[in-house]
Design a protein around this motif. Structure first.
Motif, PDB file in Angstrom:
ATOM      1  N   GLY A  84       0.277  22.827  16.228  1.00 59.42           N
ATOM      2  CA  GLY A  84       0.269  23.796  15.135  1.00 59.42           C
ATOM      3  C   GLY A  84       1.551  23.698  14.446  1.00 59.42           C
ATOM      4  N   ILE A  85       2.470  22.759  14.904  1.00 59.31           N
ATOM      5  CA  ILE A  85       3.816  22.632  14.017  1.00 59.31           C
ATOM      6  C   ILE A  85       3.524  21.687  12.905  1.00 59.31           C
ATOM      7  CG2 ILE A  85       6.177  21.630  14.370  1.00 59.31           C
ATOM      8  CD1 ILE A  85       6.067  22.158  17.281  1.00 59.31           C
ATOM      9  N   ALA A  86       4.376  22.018  11.815  1.00 63.78           N
ATOM     10  CA  ALA A  86       4.057  21.383  10.570  1.00 63.78           C
ATOM     11  C   ALA A  86       4.688  20.149  10.600  1.00 63.78           C
ATOM     12  CB  ALA A  86       4.674  22.345   9.468  1.00 63.78           C
ATOM     13  N   LEU A  87       4.203  19.131   9.865  1.00 60.07           N
ATOM     14  CA  LEU A  87       4.720  17.632  10.052  1.00 60.07           C
ATOM     15  C   LEU A  87       6.171  17.497   9.989  1.00 60.07           C
ATOM     16  CD1 LEU A  87       3.810  14.942  10.476  1.00 60.07           C
ATOM     17  CD2 LEU A  87       3.621  14.489   8.013  1.00 60.07           C
ATOM     18  N   GLU A  88       6.595  18.280   8.781  1.00 61.70           N
ATOM     19  CA  GLU A  88       8.003  18.178   8.565  1.00 61.70           C
ATOM     20  C   GLU A  88       8.991  18.766   9.626  1.00 61.70           C
ATOM     21  OE1 GLU A  88       9.259  19.940   4.936  1.00 61.70           O
ATOM     22  OE2 GLU A  88       7.778  18.462   3.745  1.00 61.70           O
ATOM     23  N   ALA A  89       8.411  19.604  10.189  1.00 61.31           N
ATOM     24  CA  ALA A  89       9.382  20.345  11.708  1.00 61.31           C
ATOM     25  C   ALA A  89       9.083  19.458  12.664  1.00 61.31           C
ATOM     26  CB  ALA A  89       8.653  21.658  11.711  1.00 61.31           C
ATOM     27  N   ALA A  90       7.863  18.919  12.788  1.00 60.44           N
ATOM     28  CA  ALA A  90       7.633  17.896  14.065  1.00 60.44           C
ATOM     29  C   ALA A  90       8.815  16.796  13.685  1.00 60.44           C
ATOM     30  CB  ALA A  90       6.374  17.430  14.097  1.00 60.44           C
ATOM     31  N   CYS A  91       8.650  16.211  12.736  1.00 56.34           N
ATOM     32  CA  CYS A  91       9.601  15.092  12.497  1.00 56.34           C
ATOM     33  C   CYS A  91      11.045  15.423  12.830  1.00 56.34           C
ATOM     34  CB  CYS A  91       9.355  14.530  11.006  1.00 56.34           C
ATOM     35  SG  CYS A  91       8.039  13.730  10.475  1.00 56.34           S
ATOM     36  N   ARG A  92      11.763  16.489  12.297  1.00 58.56           N
ATOM     37  CA  ARG A  92      12.857  16.926  12.496  1.00 58.56           C
ATOM     38  C   ARG A  92      13.073  17.143  14.064  1.00 58.56           C
ATOM     39  NH1 ARG A  92      17.770  16.270  11.536  1.00 58.56           N
ATOM     40  NH2 ARG A  92      18.865  18.230  11.714  1.00 58.56           N
ATOM     41  N   ILE A  93      12.113  17.849  14.910  1.00 58.58           N
ATOM     42  CA  ILE A  93      12.265  18.011  16.117  1.00 58.58           C
ATOM     43  C   ILE A  93      12.316  16.746  16.834  1.00 58.58           C
ATOM     44  CG2 ILE A  93      10.889  18.576  18.165  1.00 58.58           C
ATOM     45  CD1 ILE A  93       9.476  21.021  16.465  1.00 58.58           C
ATOM     46  N   ILE A  94      11.630  15.620  16.552  1.00 56.77           N
ATOM     47  CA  ILE A  94      11.676  14.295  17.099  1.00 56.77           C
ATOM     48  C   ILE A  94      12.957  13.793  16.698  1.00 56.77           C
ATOM     49  CG2 ILE A  94      10.692  12.073  17.022  1.00 56.77           C
ATOM     50  CD1 ILE A  94       7.858  13.718  16.375  1.00 56.77           C
ATOM     51  N   ILE A  95      13.746  13.943  15.663  1.00 61.48           N
ATOM     52  CA  ILE A  95      14.679  13.329  15.136  1.00 61.48           C
ATOM     53  C   ILE A  95      15.935  13.833  16.141  1.00 61.48           C
ATOM     54  CG2 ILE A  95      16.683  13.203  13.569  1.00 61.48           C
ATOM     55  CD1 ILE A  95      14.254  12.844  11.722  1.00 61.48           C
ATOM     56  N   LEU A  96      15.713  15.220  16.345  1.00 65.08           N
ATOM     57  CA  LEU A  96      16.983  15.881  17.103  1.00 65.08           C
ATOM     58  C   LEU A  96      16.930  15.513  18.518  1.00 65.08           C
ATOM     59  CD1 LEU A  96      16.595  19.406  15.276  1.00 65.08           C
ATOM     60  CD2 LEU A  96      18.668  17.831  15.349  1.00 65.08           C
ATOM     61  N   GLU A  97      15.405  15.408  19.288  1.00 58.65           N
ATOM     62  CA  GLU A  97      15.351  14.857  20.590  1.00 58.65           C
ATOM     63  C   GLU A  97      15.837  13.474  20.757  1.00 58.65           C
ATOM     64  OE1 GLU A  97      11.116  17.413  21.959  1.00 58.65           O
ATOM     65  OE2 GLU A  97      10.931  15.370  20.691  1.00 58.65           O
ATOM     66  N   ASP A  98      15.516  12.797  19.763  1.00 63.77           N
ATOM     67  CA  ASP A  98      16.285  11.411  19.798  1.00 63.77           C
ATOM     68  C   ASP A  98      17.895  11.258  19.844  1.00 63.77           C
ATOM     69  OD1 ASP A  98      15.824   8.369  19.879  1.00 63.77           O
ATOM     70  OD2 ASP A  98      16.770   8.331  17.878  1.00 63.77           O
ATOM     71  N   GLN A  99      18.494  12.400  18.803  1.00 61.30           N
ATOM     72  CA  GLN A  99      19.841  12.338  18.929  1.00 61.30           C
ATOM     73  C   GLN A  99      20.132  12.788  20.214  1.00 61.30           C
ATOM     74  OE1 GLN A  99      20.290  14.666  15.350  1.00 61.30           O
ATOM     75  NE2 GLN A  99      20.279  12.756  14.027  1.00 61.30           N
ATOM     76  N   LEU A 100      19.689  13.802  20.776  1.00 59.74           N
ATOM     77  CA  LEU A 100      20.089  14.320  22.207  1.00 59.74           C
ATOM     78  C   LEU A 100      20.062  13.396  23.289  1.00 59.74           C
ATOM     79  CD1 LEU A 100      21.178  16.841  23.712  1.00 59.74           C
ATOM     80  CD2 LEU A 100      18.580  17.499  23.974  1.00 59.74           C
ATOM     81  N   ALA A 101      19.018  12.676  23.443  1.00 58.07           N
ATOM     82  CA  ALA A 101      18.961  11.544  24.342  1.00 58.07           C
ATOM     83  C   ALA A 101      19.916  10.573  24.057  1.00 58.07           C
ATOM     84  CB  ALA A 101      17.501  10.944  24.133  1.00 58.07           C
ATOM     85  N   GLU A 102      20.506  10.244  22.852  1.00 55.97           N
ATOM     86  CA  GLU A 102      21.208   9.269  22.656  1.00 55.97           C
ATOM     87  C   GLU A 102      22.811   9.784  23.129  1.00 55.97           C
ATOM     88  OE1 GLU A 102      23.243   5.574  21.478  1.00 55.97           O
ATOM     89  OE2 GLU A 102      21.094   6.035  22.157  1.00 55.97           O
ATOM     90  N   ALA A 103      23.196  11.043  22.698  1.00 59.59           N
ATOM     91  CA  ALA A 103      24.228  11.637  23.188  1.00 59.59           C
ATOM     92  C   ALA A 103      24.488  11.650  24.587  1.00 59.59           C
ATOM     93  CB  ALA A 103      24.368  13.092  22.486  1.00 59.59           C
ATOM     94  N   LEU A 104      23.408  12.237  25.201  1.00 59.50           N
ATOM     95  CA  LEU A 104      23.095  12.093  26.565  1.00 59.50           C
ATOM     96  C   LEU A 104      23.582  10.862  27.302  1.00 59.50           C
ATOM     97  CD1 LEU A 104      20.188  14.518  27.373  1.00 59.50           C
ATOM     98  CD2 LEU A 104      22.635  15.304  27.541  1.00 59.50           C
TER      99      LEU A 104
END
Length: 114
Positions: A84-104
Motif C-alpha cells: 500500500g505504499i505509493a510508488l514514489e515513496a517506495a522508490c525513496r525507501i529503496i534508495i535510502l535502504e541502498d544508501q544505508l547498506a553502502e554506509a554500513l
C-alpha cells in the motif's frame, strides 16, 4: 579441445561468453520476461524507469533489457507497493535502504583496516 562459444550481445557487437550469465549487472532479461518473472506488468517496470529507480539498458532495437540486480530492486519495489505504499515513496525507501547498506559496508571495511 573444444572451441570457445560466443554469442553476440544485443547491447554491442563485442562477443559475450557464458561468464555473463553470472554477472548481476548483465542485461539478460527482456521486459516481457522480467515482468513474467516478477509477476507484474510491463507497465510497472516502465513506471520504475520513469521514477528513475532503475534504468534498464537498451538493445540496438531500443528494447529495455534488465539485469538480475535491477530485478531484485523491482521486486523490492513491488513488495512495498503491494503493502500500500505509493510508488514514489517506495522508490525513496529503496534508495535510502541502498544508501544505508553502502554506509554500513564502508564502516565495516574501515573497522577491518584498523
Amino acid at each position: 579441445m573444444t572451441p570457445d562459444v560466443y554469442t553476440e550481445t544485443p547491447m554491442s557487437s563485442t562477443p559475450a561468453g557464458p561468464a555473463n550469465f553470472d554477472d548481476d549487472d548483465y542485461p539478460a532479461f527482456t521486459m516481457g520476461r522480467a515482468a513474467e518473472m516478477l509477476g507484474t506488468t510491463p507497465g510497472f517496470l516502465r513506471s520504475l524507469d520513469e521514477a528513475k529507480l532503475i534504468t534498464p539498458q537498451r538493445s540496438e532495437g531500443g528494447h529495455r533489457r534488465y539485469s538480475r540486480y535491477q530485478l531484485r530492486i523491482a521486486t523490492r519495489a513491488r513488495e512495498l507497493v503491494d503493502q500500500g505504499i505509493a510508488l514514489e515513496a517506495a522508490c525513496r525507501i529503496i534508495i535510502l535502504e541502498d544508501q544505508l547498506a553502502e554506509a554500513l559496508r564502508i564502516n565495516e571495511q574501515r573497522r577491518e583496516q584498523d
